[in-house]
Design a protein around this motif. Structure first.
Motif, short mmCIF file in Angstrom:
data_model
loop_
_atom_site.label_atom_id
_atom_site.label_comp_id
_atom_site.label_asym_id
_atom_site.label_seq_id
_atom_site.Cartn_x
_atom_site.Cartn_y
_atom_site.Cartn_z
N GLY A 32 1.80 4.76 3.22
CA GLY A 32 2.03 4.74 1.89
C GLY A 32 3.47 4.49 1.84
N GLN A 33 4.39 4.65 2.62
CA GLN A 33 5.90 3.98 2.48
C GLN A 33 5.69 2.44 2.79
N ALA A 34 5.07 2.09 3.67
CA ALA A 34 5.26 0.65 4.20
C ALA A 34 4.41 -0.13 3.30
N LEU A 35 3.18 0.03 2.47
CA LEU A 35 2.72 -0.80 1.83
C LEU A 35 3.48 -1.42 0.77
N PRO A 36 4.12 -0.79 -0.22
CA PRO A 36 5.04 -1.47 -1.15
C PRO A 36 5.84 -2.42 -0.51
N VAL A 37 6.40 -2.41 0.58
CA VAL A 37 7.17 -3.44 1.10
C VAL A 37 6.30 -4.63 1.72
N LEU A 38 5.25 -4.33 2.11
CA LEU A 38 4.13 -5.37 2.75
C LEU A 38 4.05 -6.13 1.39
N LEU A 39 3.44 -5.54 0.30
CA LEU A 39 3.04 -6.30 -0.90
C LEU A 39 4.21 -7.19 -1.54
N SER A 40 5.45 -6.54 -1.40
CA SER A 40 6.53 -7.40 -1.93
C SER A 40 6.85 -8.60 -1.08
N ALA A 97 -6.84 -0.19 -1.63
CA ALA A 97 -6.79 1.22 -1.87
C ALA A 97 -7.50 2.24 -1.24
N PHE A 98 -8.97 1.88 -1.14
CA PHE A 98 -9.78 2.80 -0.49
C PHE A 98 -9.44 3.03 0.92
N ALA A 99 -9.37 2.10 1.59
CA ALA A 99 -9.13 2.13 3.13
C ALA A 99 -7.59 2.67 3.22
N GLY A 100 -6.78 2.14 2.41
CA GLY A 100 -5.09 2.56 2.62
C GLY A 100 -5.15 3.91 2.23
N ALA A 111 -2.78 -1.09 -5.94
CA ALA A 111 -2.87 -0.70 -4.77
C ALA A 111 -2.03 0.27 -4.26
N SER A 112 -0.66 0.05 -4.62
CA SER A 112 0.27 1.30 -4.04
C SER A 112 -0.01 2.61 -4.49
N ASP A 113 -0.28 2.84 -5.64
CA ASP A 113 -0.59 4.04 -6.30
C ASP A 113 -2.04 4.63 -5.72
N GLY A 114 -3.00 3.63 -5.50
CA GLY A 114 -4.33 4.05 -5.13
C GLY A 114 -3.94 4.66 -3.41
#
Length: 271
Positions: free
Chosen positions: A171-179, A157-160, A81-84
């Motif tokens: 792109g910066q916030a998603l990895p934090v939210l997923l963690s 990934a598509f919408a993001g 998801a993050s890379d996508g």
């Protein structure tokens, strides 16, 4: 159907981009592809250490392998998801040069992570041999569970990826939210503990059933528990725990893809 036909026509490009992602990621890394397993193995060791202080009940399954089996689909989802989400912005030069379906970028990110997931399966096989465990016939569920995880990753990934073109903070916030989402998923603790608290002990009173449904709306709750069941416990997936997440992904994925397709016409202008 037209979109699927178009993707099939560009399948060689998907393979080339996936190989490029793998080569770029590990080309100058001293440990190379070993980094693909370093994260789940390190987290497994950390969680096992924490468990020795907290005392999490893992049932009949040794806690280290139970946690590693949880981390495999979780790490795959998180990194896919993050890379996508960052895949479109990270391929600006290609987008400005030629036309091809832009959804190839998120798809390529998922394909790349499938390679790393395959390596983690080798580590899991070694752990199962170490603990004297063998797969049962329910192991045949694994491709279905991985396919479901792929769809859940693409729904993000598509919408993001489309939103990230316009607002790079995503792109910066998603990895934090997923963690943070990891702690709302049965990674450190098994889903059975949540089920016992809410459905058996009714810890939240009349709200217990609703809270459990909301918890299982997280697709990773059903995915992780199902993966552990079919691989380690020799049991079929708990479909009751998977249905809410499946329904959510079934609703979000088409909207996510359609939003991506509507936005892709303007990618080259905005980037």
């Amino acid at each position: 159907m037209n979109g699927l036909k178009e993707l099939c026509a560009y399948r060689e490009l998907i393979a080339v981009l996936a190989w490029k992602n793998i080569a770029v990621r590990y080309k100058q890394a001293y440990l190379g592809i070993a980094w693909a397993v370093l994260k789940p193995v390190t987290l497994m060791l950390i969680f096992t250490l924490v468990k020795s202080f907290v005392g999490i009940d893992s049932g009949d399954i040794p806690y280290p392998i139970l946690t590693f089996a949880a981390l495999m689909p979780w790490t795959f989802f998180q990194e896919s998801a993050s890379d996508g989400v960052n895949s479109v912005v990270g391929n600006t030069a290609l987008i400005k040069k030629i036309y091809f379906p832009r959804e190839i970028f998120p798809l390529t990110s998922v394909v790349t992570k499938l390679v790393e997931l395959g390596i983690n399966f080798l580590i899991l096989a070694c752990l199962m041999a170490w603990y004297g465990m063998s797969p049962s016939v329910h192991f045949l569920w694994v491709p279905v569970i991985i396919g479901y995880t792929v769809l859940a990753s693409l729904a993000v990934a598509f919408a993001g990826a489309a939103i990230n073109v316009y607002y790079r903070d995503v792109g910066q916030a998603l990895p934090v939210l997923l963690s943070l989402l990891m702690y709302a998923s049965p990674v450190i603790y098994p889903l059975q503990l949540v089920k016992d608290k809410l459905l058996v002990q009714q810890a939240a009173g009349d709200w217990s059933g609703l809270l459990y449904t909301l918890y299982t709306l997280n697709p990773l709750a059903g995915i992780i528990d199902a993966f552990q069941s079919v691989v380690l416990r020799g049991q079929p997936p708990d479909l009751g725990a998977m249905v809410p997440g499946v329904m959510l992904v079934a609703v979000l994925l088409p909207f996510s893809y359609l939003y991506f397709k509507r936005a892709e016409s303007y990618f080259a202008d905005v980037i």
